[in-house]
Design a protein around this motif. Structure first.
Motif, PDB file in Angstrom:
ATOM      1  N   THR A  36     -52.069  -8.358  52.942  1.00 38.78           N
ATOM      2  CA  THR A  36     -51.544  -9.722  52.904  1.00 38.78           C
ATOM      3  C   THR A  36     -50.438  -9.855  51.873  1.00 38.78           C
ATOM      4  O   THR A  36     -50.163 -10.929  51.381  1.00 38.78           O
ATOM      5  CB  THR A  36     -52.672 -10.719  52.569  1.00 38.78           C
ATOM      6  N   VAL A  37     -49.823  -8.724  51.504  1.00 42.34           N
ATOM      7  CA  VAL A  37     -48.726  -8.734  50.543  1.00 42.34           C
ATOM      8  C   VAL A  37     -47.420  -8.889  51.305  1.00 42.34           C
ATOM      9  O   VAL A  37     -47.073  -8.069  52.144  1.00 42.34           O
ATOM     10  CB  VAL A  37     -48.707  -7.440  49.710  1.00 42.34           C
ATOM     11  N   ALA A  38     -46.684  -9.964  51.031  1.00 43.36           N
ATOM     12  CA  ALA A  38     -45.466 -10.255  51.765  1.00 43.36           C
ATOM     13  C   ALA A  38     -44.322  -9.385  51.265  1.00 43.36           C
ATOM     14  O   ALA A  38     -44.223  -9.071  50.082  1.00 43.36           O
ATOM     15  CB  ALA A  38     -45.090 -11.727  51.625  1.00 43.36           C
ATOM     16  N   THR A  39     -43.452  -8.990  52.173  1.00 40.53           N
ATOM     17  CA  THR A  39     -42.265  -8.230  51.818  1.00 40.53           C
ATOM     18  C   THR A  39     -41.079  -8.809  52.557  1.00 40.53           C
ATOM     19  O   THR A  39     -41.220  -9.374  53.645  1.00 40.53           O
ATOM     20  CB  THR A  39     -42.417  -6.742  52.172  1.00 40.53           C
ATOM     21  N   ALA A  40     -39.917  -8.695  51.961  1.00 36.09           N
ATOM     22  CA  ALA A  40     -38.685  -9.154  52.601  1.00 36.09           C
ATOM     23  C   ALA A  40     -37.811  -7.945  52.876  1.00 36.09           C
ATOM     24  O   ALA A  40     -37.728  -7.012  52.069  1.00 36.09           O
ATOM     25  CB  ALA A  40     -37.952 -10.151  51.701  1.00 36.09           C
ATOM     26  N   GLN A  41     -37.173  -7.939  54.026  1.00 29.88           N
ATOM     27  CA  GLN A  41     -36.259  -6.864  54.391  1.00 29.88           C
ATOM     28  C   GLN A  41     -34.946  -7.472  54.836  1.00 29.88           C
ATOM     29  O   GLN A  41     -34.929  -8.514  55.495  1.00 29.88           O
ATOM     30  CB  GLN A  41     -36.849  -6.007  55.518  1.00 29.88           C
ATOM     31  N   GLY A  42     -33.852  -6.837  54.482  1.00 34.50           N
ATOM     32  CA  GLY A  42     -32.534  -7.352  54.849  1.00 34.50           C
ATOM     33  C   GLY A  42     -31.544  -6.214  54.975  1.00 34.50           C
ATOM     34  O   GLY A  42     -31.808  -5.077  54.574  1.00 34.50           O
ATOM     35  N   GLU A  43     -30.398  -6.515  55.544  1.00 35.08           N
ATOM     36  CA  GLU A  43     -29.369  -5.504  55.751  1.00 35.08           C
ATOM     37  C   GLU A  43     -28.038  -5.977  55.185  1.00 35.08           C
ATOM     38  O   GLU A  43     -27.768  -7.176  55.108  1.00 35.08           O
ATOM     39  CB  GLU A  43     -29.187  -5.197  57.247  1.00 35.08           C
ATOM     40  N   TYR A  44     -27.205  -5.011  54.792  1.00 35.36           N
ATOM     41  CA  TYR A  44     -25.822  -5.315  54.432  1.00 35.36           C
ATOM     42  C   TYR A  44     -24.951  -4.114  54.780  1.00 35.36           C
ATOM     43  O   TYR A  44     -25.434  -2.980  54.926  1.00 35.36           O
ATOM     44  CB  TYR A  44     -25.689  -5.710  52.956  1.00 35.36           C
ATOM     45  N   HIS A  45     -23.674  -4.358  54.939  1.00 36.84           N
ATOM     46  CA  HIS A  45     -22.707  -3.333  55.342  1.00 36.84           C
ATOM     47  C   HIS A  45     -21.711  -3.137  54.209  1.00 36.84           C
ATOM     48  O   HIS A  45     -21.195  -4.108  53.646  1.00 36.84           O
ATOM     49  CB  HIS A  45     -21.981  -3.786  56.618  1.00 36.84           C
ATOM     50  N   TRP A  46     -21.440  -1.863  53.873  1.00 38.75           N
ATOM     51  CA  TRP A  46     -20.528  -1.590  52.767  1.00 38.75           C
ATOM     52  C   TRP A  46     -19.786  -0.277  53.004  1.00 38.75           C
ATOM     53  O   TRP A  46     -20.403   0.765  53.185  1.00 38.75           O
ATOM     54  CB  TRP A  46     -21.294  -1.529  51.447  1.00 38.75           C
ATOM     55  N   GLN A  47     -18.461  -0.372  53.046  1.00 37.33           N
ATOM     56  CA  GLN A  47     -17.590   0.795  53.182  1.00 37.33           C
ATOM     57  C   GLN A  47     -17.998   1.689  54.340  1.00 37.33           C
ATOM     58  O   GLN A  47     -18.141   2.910  54.217  1.00 37.33           O
ATOM     59  CB  GLN A  47     -17.565   1.593  51.873  1.00 37.33           C
ATOM     60  N   GLY A  48     -18.199   1.051  55.493  1.00 30.71           N
ATOM     61  CA  GLY A  48     -18.489   1.791  56.718  1.00 30.71           C
ATOM     62  C   GLY A  48     -19.922   2.248  56.876  1.00 30.71           C
ATOM     63  O   GLY A  48     -20.256   2.920  57.862  1.00 30.71           O
ATOM     64  N   GLU A  49     -20.788   1.908  55.947  1.00 32.44           N
ATOM     65  CA  GLU A  49     -22.194   2.320  56.007  1.00 32.44           C
ATOM     66  C   GLU A  49     -23.103   1.088  56.086  1.00 32.44           C
ATOM     67  O   GLU A  49     -22.801   0.041  55.530  1.00 32.44           O
ATOM     68  CB  GLU A  49     -22.569   3.136  54.765  1.00 32.44           C
ATOM     69  N   ASP A  50     -24.233   1.255  56.781  1.00 30.30           N
ATOM     70  CA  ASP A  50     -25.242   0.202  56.869  1.00 30.30           C
ATOM     71  C   ASP A  50     -26.405   0.526  55.940  1.00 30.30           C
ATOM     72  O   ASP A  50     -26.855   1.688  55.861  1.00 30.30           O
ATOM     73  CB  ASP A  50     -25.762   0.061  58.304  1.00 30.30           C
ATOM     74  N   TYR A  51     -26.897  -0.503  55.268  1.00 24.70           N
ATOM     75  CA  TYR A  51     -27.983  -0.334  54.311  1.00 24.70           C
ATOM     76  C   TYR A  51     -29.091  -1.333  54.612  1.00 24.70           C
ATOM     77  O   TYR A  51     -28.819  -2.510  54.848  1.00 24.70           O
ATOM     78  CB  TYR A  51     -27.493  -0.539  52.872  1.00 24.70           C
ATOM     79  N   GLN A  52     -30.318  -0.840  54.606  1.00 26.84           N
ATOM     80  CA  GLN A  52     -31.491  -1.708  54.740  1.00 26.84           C
ATOM     81  C   GLN A  52     -32.150  -1.816  53.373  1.00 26.84           C
ATOM     82  O   GLN A  52     -32.505  -0.800  52.757  1.00 26.84           O
ATOM     83  CB  GLN A  52     -32.496  -1.155  55.749  1.00 26.84           C
ATOM     84  N   LEU A  53     -32.326  -3.046  52.905  1.00 29.34           N
ATOM     85  CA  LEU A  53     -32.882  -3.295  51.584  1.00 29.34           C
ATOM     86  C   LEU A  53     -34.330  -3.749  51.728  1.00 29.34           C
ATOM     87  O   LEU A  53     -34.610  -4.716  52.436  1.00 29.34           O
ATOM     88  CB  LEU A  53     -32.055  -4.364  50.869  1.00 29.34           C
ATOM     89  N   ILE A  54     -35.253  -3.015  51.089  1.00 32.11           N
ATOM     90  CA  ILE A  54     -36.678  -3.346  51.129  1.00 32.11           C
ATOM     91  C   ILE A  54     -37.060  -3.947  49.783  1.00 32.11           C
ATOM     92  O   ILE A  54     -37.029  -3.268  48.761  1.00 32.11           O
ATOM     93  CB  ILE A  54     -37.546  -2.099  51.386  1.00 32.11           C
ATOM     94  N   ASP A  55     -37.408  -5.231  49.780  1.00 35.78           N
ATOM     95  CA  ASP A  55     -37.761  -5.926  48.542  1.00 35.78           C
ATOM     96  C   ASP A  55     -39.242  -5.718  48.260  1.00 35.78           C
ATOM     97  O   ASP A  55     -40.107  -6.369  48.840  1.00 35.78           O
ATOM     98  CB  ASP A  55     -37.435  -7.418  48.684  1.00 35.78           C
ATOM     99  N   LEU A  56     -39.562  -4.781  47.354  1.00 31.73           N
ATOM    100  CA  LEU A  56     -40.950  -4.491  47.026  1.00 31.73           C
ATOM    101  C   LEU A  56     -41.553  -5.629  46.205  1.00 31.73           C
ATOM    102  O   LEU A  56     -40.831  -6.338  45.503  1.00 31.73           O
ATOM    103  CB  LEU A  56     -41.037  -3.185  46.237  1.00 31.73           C
ATOM    104  N   PRO A  57     -42.885  -5.812  46.256  1.00 29.47           N
ATOM    105  CA  PRO A  57     -43.518  -6.868  45.449  1.00 29.47           C
ATOM    106  C   PRO A  57     -43.259  -6.653  43.959  1.00 29.47           C
ATOM    107  O   PRO A  57     -43.251  -5.519  43.478  1.00 29.47           O
ATOM    108  CB  PRO A  57     -45.009  -6.718  45.784  1.00 29.47           C
ATOM    109  N   GLY A  58     -43.034  -7.733  43.243  1.00 31.94           N
ATOM    110  CA  GLY A  58     -42.823  -7.638  41.809  1.00 31.94           C
ATOM    111  C   GLY A  58     -44.069  -7.123  41.100  1.00 31.94           C
ATOM    112  O   GLY A  58     -45.174  -7.573  41.378  1.00 31.94           O
ATOM    113  N   THR A  59     -43.887  -6.186  40.195  1.00 29.31           N
ATOM    114  CA  THR A  59     -45.026  -5.583  39.512  1.00 29.31           C
ATOM    115  C   THR A  59     -44.613  -5.122  38.118  1.00 29.31           C
ATOM    116  O   THR A  59     -43.466  -4.734  37.889  1.00 29.31           O
ATOM    117  CB  THR A  59     -45.576  -4.386  40.319  1.00 29.31           C
TER     118      THR A  59
END
Length: 605
Positions: free
Chosen positions: A35-58
């Motif tokens: 039941t631990v929520a996570t956020a995922q998002g994408e961004y594009h930079w200099q011709g490359e795609d990146y997926q960002l995984i926001d881990l729980p704060g700890t």
């Protein structure tokens, strides 16, 4: 797509950085089986795609909680092409402990020192090249709230995924603390002592027992008053809008049978529209105000002030924060219980989440306070008296929460309160635009969506009970008559008790259902004139005792349908959900019974 994990302590601005990098290209969800929520998002930079995984704060990867276990397991699994560890420039030493732990799991690490603008304001300077040399990895400084340094961070992330470094040897926990302390002493320089002393004086004012609690009550009283007063006009406008839409729908449905038009318009549509019109404006005001206090850094001070009281109740001080969230919506308070690490204490917080009044209970409470205890008077003095009585009701809810928490911890959920690290972050200038968007999307629309999904079928049930007849009386009249002898024991009547039962989808409709039953109409009734409402209730035999018992039962009774559904989803248990219904109901009926018996014994009723 390159996968980048975003790790860091709580309150380091990790979510702000995540939002700044990904914009609107993000989604949230739970880790599989947790039941631990996570956020995922994408961004594009200099011709490359990146997926960002926001881990729980700890604070640590020692896996003392679900959040720590999720963060540690994901980093160790090798699913990420790199890990960005976000640190707070204003308290770097504590953050470096997590950096050293992550370096022991993977060599692909980039350190992002956030809140550089706050550090500058506090007279703190961080030597980033020197820190990079000591850690052996790249270090980038940013101010995510102002979106400065983000391009340099993106460049560093692009370089990170192209490197392949080995993890550092594992160190003993004391060793890590000493190393973090030494590195911080070598790279951090502090200058503006006067500004720090000013913040320390403010902290003493807000966290002292003698001043912290009165200031907390004053501030939350102001928030409640702004919520209630500010919601009147938009609620009226929404009511007018939905009335116009209802007239249009009535014209469209004119060829349909009368019973079908009544079911759809007076039942399903009218109840749903009522819930939206009454529920949306207060939430749209309260949640941004609450999130502003959270963004400002005040809520951790509230938890600090209330921690002693919750420790006495054998629960966790973090429950204070979830209790504050419940003031806006009990369902949000339930989901907020995820911040509590101990399963036992998290369950106690969930089971007692509905003991503080949510926005949906305010209309009934305010109307009864105005009619029976302020005397319907206008003016500043009457408004202050009403606000004081409403604040007293909130305090009673807090006392009920503490008492029931102590009862649970002594019976079905025995145990000792766990210790936890409570950080008092520096006061920050709130990001108003981001706060409004986050509070509307993450809280207001989430709660409203669940409420509407239940209000629509409930509207049909309410209409059917008011319009189906058995003999010469409606089904609603038969039900209220059946409940009346039982309700009289508690200072209520059958109509009041039936209104609470039919108001299970949303507390906002309790008073309209009550009026519908008294007037024997086939649909919900609204009274704009408080004087006329008071006259009607007086004709039905209401006294100050009836109003007081109704207020008590409004404060303490079963959670609304949205909250019950959320409790079931969080606990996965019918048993705990049933207990969350039984506990406040038993408390409310018990208090009403005691008040009624005392008033009758003393000849006051």
């Amino acid at each position: 797509m390159n996968r980048i994990a975003l790790a860091g302590n709580p309150n380091v601005g990790k979510s702000t950085l995540f939002n700044a990098l990904t914009g609107l290209r993000q989604h949230t969800g739970n880790w599989a089986g947790k039941t631990v929520a996570t956020a995922q998002g994408e961004y594009h930079w200099q011709g490359e795609d990146y997926q960002l995984i926001d881990l729980p704060g700890t604070y640590s990867l020692a896996a003392h909680s679900q959040e720590e276990a999720v963060a540690r397991d994901f980093i160790r699994s090798g699913q990420a092409d790199g890990v960005v560890v976000v640190c707070d420039a204003t308290c770097l030493e504590r953050n470096l402990i997590l950096v050293l732990q992550v370096l022991e799991l993977t060599g692909r690490v980039l350190v992002c020192v956030n809140l550089m603008d706050e550090a500058e304001r506090l007279g703190i300077a961080v030597d980033l090249p020197a820190l990079s040399q000591r850690l052996g990895v790249s270090v980038v400084g940013v101010s995510a709230g102002r979106e400065t340094g983000l391009d340099a961070l993106r460049d560093a992330v692009a370089e990170l995924v192209r490197t392949d470094a080995a993890a550092a040897p594992e160190r003993a926990p004391q060793e890590r603390v000493g190393l973090a302390e030494r590195y911080a002493a070598q790279v951090v320089r502090s200058e503006n002592a006067q500004r720090r002393r000013r913040q320390q004086r403010l902290d003493r004012l807000l966290t002292s027992k003698s001043t912290g609690i009165p200031l907390m009550l004053l501030l939350f009283g102001l928030v409640v008053w702004l919520t209630v007063a500010g919601a009147n006009l938009p609620s009226a406008l929404l009511t007018q809008l939905f009335a116009q839409i209802g007239n249009t729908l009535d014209a469209w449905l004119s060829p349909a049978p009368a019973w079908l038009r009544g079911l759809l318009l007076d039942g399903v549509y009218r109840v749903t529209a009522w819930v939206v019109a009454v529920m949306l404006p207060p939430m749209a005001i309260f949640f941004p105000l609450f999130t502003l206090l959270e963004d400002l850094g005040y809520l951790p001070r509230v938890a600090f002030v209330m921690d002693h009281a919750f420790q006495k109740a054998k629960t966790c001080g973090k429950q204070c924060l979830t209790m504050c969230m419940s003031l806006g919506c009990n369902a949000c308070g339930v989901t907020g219980c995820r911040i509590i690490d101990s399963p036992r204490e998290r369950l106690i917080a969930i089971l007692t989440s509905s003991l503080v009044p949510c926005n949906g209970k305010f209309p009934t409470l305010i109307a009864l306070i105005t009619l029976f205890f302020v005397g319907g008077r206008g003016g500043l003095l009457a408004s202050a008296e009403g606000a004081a009585l409403l604040l007293g009701t909130l305090v009673l809810g807090v006392m009920g929460t503490l008492a029931c928490s102590r009862l649970l911890s002594a019976t079905v959920l025995k145990g000792m309160p766990s210790s936890f690290a409570l950080e008092l972050p520096p006061f920050r200038k709130p990001r108003v635009g981001q706060v409004i968007v986050r509070s509307m999307l993450d809280r207001t629309l989430f709660v409203l969506g669940r409420a509407v999904s239940v209000a629509a079928p409930a509207g049909a049930v309410i209409w059917l009970t008011a319009n189906l007849t058995i003999g010469d009386a409606s089904l609603l009249a038969h039900c209220t008559g059946f409940l009346d002898p039982f309700a009289r024991w508690f200072g209520l009547d059958g109509v009041i008790l039936m209104a609470f039962l039919l108001g299970w989808p949303a507390n906002e409709i309790v008073l309209p259902v009550m009026l519908m039953a008294y007037l024997s109409t086939g649909s919900l009734v609204e009274f704009d004139d408080l004087a006329a409402l008071g006259q009607l209730l007086g004709q039905q035999g209401w006294t100050w005792l009836t109003a007081a018992c109704t207020m008590l039962f409004s404060l303490f009774h079963w959670p609304c349908s949205t909250t019950c559904l959320t409790i079931y989803k969080e606990t996965g248990s019918v048993k705990w959900t049933a207990l969350s219904v039984a506990l406040p109901t038993a408390l409310g009926l018990g208090l009403c019974l005691c008040l009624t018996a005392a008033a009758r014994l003393l000849g006051l009723a």
